[in-house]
Design an enzyme around this catalytic site. Sequence first.
Site, mmCIF file in Angstrom:
data_model
loop_
_atom_site.group_PDB
_atom_site.id
_atom_site.type_symbol
_atom_site.label_atom_id
_atom_site.label_comp_id
_atom_site.label_asym_id
_atom_site.label_seq_id
_atom_site.Cartn_x
_atom_site.Cartn_y
_atom_site.Cartn_z
ATOM 1 N N CYS A 75 -15.064 -12.760 12.178
ATOM 2 C CA CYS A 75 -15.644 -13.743 13.056
ATOM 3 C C CYS A 75 -15.019 -15.101 13.416
ATOM 4 O O CYS A 75 -14.772 -15.748 12.700
ATOM 5 C CB CYS A 75 -17.102 -14.159 12.134
ATOM 6 N N THR A 87 -9.687 -6.114 -0.948
ATOM 7 C CA THR A 87 -8.960 -5.524 0.313
ATOM 8 C C THR A 87 -7.695 -4.553 -0.139
ATOM 9 O O THR A 87 -7.241 -4.531 -0.962
ATOM 10 C CB THR A 87 -7.982 -6.829 1.017
ATOM 11 N N ASP A 143 -5.484 -3.875 1.338
ATOM 12 C CA ASP A 143 -3.782 -4.394 1.549
ATOM 13 C C ASP A 143 -3.229 -4.828 0.242
ATOM 14 O O ASP A 143 -1.808 -4.989 0.151
ATOM 15 C CB ASP A 143 -3.656 -5.466 2.515
ATOM 16 N N ALA A 185 8.302 9.974 -2.006
ATOM 17 C CA ALA A 185 8.834 9.803 -0.617
ATOM 18 C C ALA A 185 10.383 9.916 -0.805
ATOM 19 O O ALA A 185 11.012 9.449 -1.593
ATOM 20 C CB ALA A 185 8.285 8.818 0.019
ATOM 21 N N GLN A 224 -7.773 5.735 5.189
ATOM 22 C CA GLN A 224 -7.684 5.065 3.808
ATOM 23 C C GLN A 224 -8.687 4.429 3.443
ATOM 24 O O GLN A 224 -9.050 4.007 1.939
ATOM 25 C CB GLN A 224 -6.422 4.503 3.782
HETATM 26 P P1 ADP Z 1 -9.537 -10.191 5.526
HETATM 27 O O1 ADP Z 1 -10.441 -11.006 4.949
HETATM 28 O O2 ADP Z 1 -9.763 -8.522 5.063
HETATM 29 O O3 ADP Z 1 -8.015 -10.395 5.299
HETATM 30 P P2 ADP Z 1 -9.401 -11.182 8.039
HETATM 31 O O4 ADP Z 1 -8.190 -11.885 8.169
HETATM 32 O O5 ADP Z 1 -9.802 -10.369 9.718
HETATM 33 O O6 ADP Z 1 -9.717 -10.148 7.096
HETATM 34 O O7 ADP Z 1 -10.555 -12.371 7.781
HETATM 35 C C1 ADP Z 1 -11.817 -12.130 8.081
HETATM 36 C C2 ADP Z 1 -12.645 -13.218 8.574
HETATM 37 O O8 ADP Z 1 -12.430 -14.382 7.686
HETATM 38 C C3 ADP Z 1 -12.273 -13.832 9.952
HETATM 39 O O9 ADP Z 1 -12.862 -12.926 10.882
HETATM 40 C C4 ADP Z 1 -12.867 -15.147 9.868
HETATM 41 O O10 ADP Z 1 -14.245 -15.041 10.366
HETATM 42 C C5 ADP Z 1 -12.525 -15.511 8.370
HETATM 43 N N1 ADP Z 1 -11.106 -16.251 8.613
HETATM 44 C C6 ADP Z 1 -9.934 -15.864 8.448
HETATM 45 N N2 ADP Z 1 -9.179 -17.009 8.459
HETATM 46 C C7 ADP Z 1 -9.872 -17.806 8.340
HETATM 47 C C8 ADP Z 1 -9.531 -19.247 8.314
HETATM 48 N N3 ADP Z 1 -8.337 -19.754 8.381
HETATM 49 N N4 ADP Z 1 -10.534 -20.113 7.974
HETATM 50 C C9 ADP Z 1 -11.947 -19.878 8.178
HETATM 51 N N5 ADP Z 1 -12.429 -18.479 8.341
HETATM 52 C C10 ADP Z 1 -11.119 -17.674 8.367
HETATM 53 O O1 F6P Z 2 -7.301 -5.560 6.047
HETATM 54 C C1 F6P Z 2 -7.522 -4.279 5.849
HETATM 55 C C2 F6P Z 2 -6.970 -3.585 6.967
HETATM 56 O O2 F6P Z 2 -7.469 -2.277 6.743
HETATM 57 C C3 F6P Z 2 -5.368 -3.604 7.270
HETATM 58 O O3 F6P Z 2 -4.848 -2.878 6.562
HETATM 59 C C4 F6P Z 2 -5.311 -3.139 8.688
HETATM 60 O O4 F6P Z 2 -4.338 -3.734 9.182
HETATM 61 C C5 F6P Z 2 -6.590 -3.757 9.174
HETATM 62 O O5 F6P Z 2 -7.507 -3.941 8.247
HETATM 63 C C6 F6P Z 2 -7.360 -2.951 10.411
HETATM 64 O O6 F6P Z 2 -8.420 -3.781 10.876
HETATM 65 P P1 F6P Z 2 -9.515 -3.130 11.886
HETATM 66 O O7 F6P Z 2 -10.466 -2.440 11.036
HETATM 67 O O8 F6P Z 2 -10.356 -4.317 12.490
HETATM 68 O O9 F6P Z 2 -8.803 -2.082 12.592
#
Ligand code: ADP
Ligand code: F6P
Length: 324
Positions: free
Chosen positions: A74, A126, A128, A187, A256
Amino acid sequence: MRKRFAVLTSGGDAPGMNAAIRAVVRTGLHLGYDVVGINEGYKGLLSANFRLLTARDVGGIIQQGGTILGSTRCPEFKLDTGIKNAQAILEAANIEGLVVIGGNGSQTGAARLAAMGFPTVGIASTIDNDLLGTEISIGVDSALNVALEAIDRIKITASSHHRAFLVEVMGRNCGYLALAAGIAGGAEAIVMPEVPMEPQAVIELFREAYQRGKAHAIGVVAEGARYNAASLAQYCNAQKDKVGFDLRVVTLGHVQRGGAPGAFDRLLATRFGVTAIECLHDGETGALVGLQKGQIVTTPFALVAGKTKGVDPNLVRMIGMLAA
Ligand code: ADP
Ligand code: F6P
């Protein structure tokens, strides 16, 4: 009226998120709170897409992958106006605390909400495994096992045909999944962002394996590495005579993230969920719930949000010793 807490899942889904939601809801109810589920992450928060969750609503989900609440990315939430609106919407709904289940970006958002004064607790989730404040996040173990099963299967066909395979795994900018899957999967080469490696080095590793009489060679490549599997394959195929093996590429991708959480993730998620609600109950907010040395700990967002964890150098140093 009973006090209310809310829970949302955000970012990439991870096996075990449902177990965390279940633990949050049932612990909240146990301590006398109502628990509101926010659908579709921060997007649902900004549109007040809420539903009250009962103990029955979270029955039968501990073994399910994905998230019953849904998850989104978002961009609006990254704006100052997004955070302010979110706080106003939560307060208008009489919600007094929020649990954010998600990865790095999601926890950065949670930290900003907490910095505005809204009681917020994060749960590390996550595949990751790039979050600071926890040795391992929800979903990592299950995702790793999916990658391993794939690698084991690929090895069988690779051996039958005397082929090399480049298997690309997820991880965004973090090489943990590649490193762990590469070591556990035996690997011959592991390519990841944290350890720069030129394509020629991969060719050398495959050629040496061929010369040692191996029936196959496997290279596990992190999607965030400087050269991904497809570009490495181009280099290798341009020097086929040097590689020895015929080469194929498999990209595991979202495979995965799907599938059921294993025992480790169900337990981890349950422990994280219980702790997150206990933190809100005790007024200990503005922190991420994680695992350190086998214990559930909380770390202030200020120390972890917006930063990424490096890979364990002790694992990295083993790579060269094991693929003999
Ligand atoms: P993950 O949490 O799996 O690392 P993302 O990096 O895509 O996934 O972040 C998920 C969501 O968290 C984003 O779409 C956004 O809504 C929110 N988000 C990410 N970075 C920020 C930020 N710097 N400040 C506020 N919200 C954030
Ligand atoms: O953060 C989890 C993850 O699966 C990453 O490993 C990958 O790069 C990304 O999300 C993929 O995002 P999306 O589901 O938006 O393609």
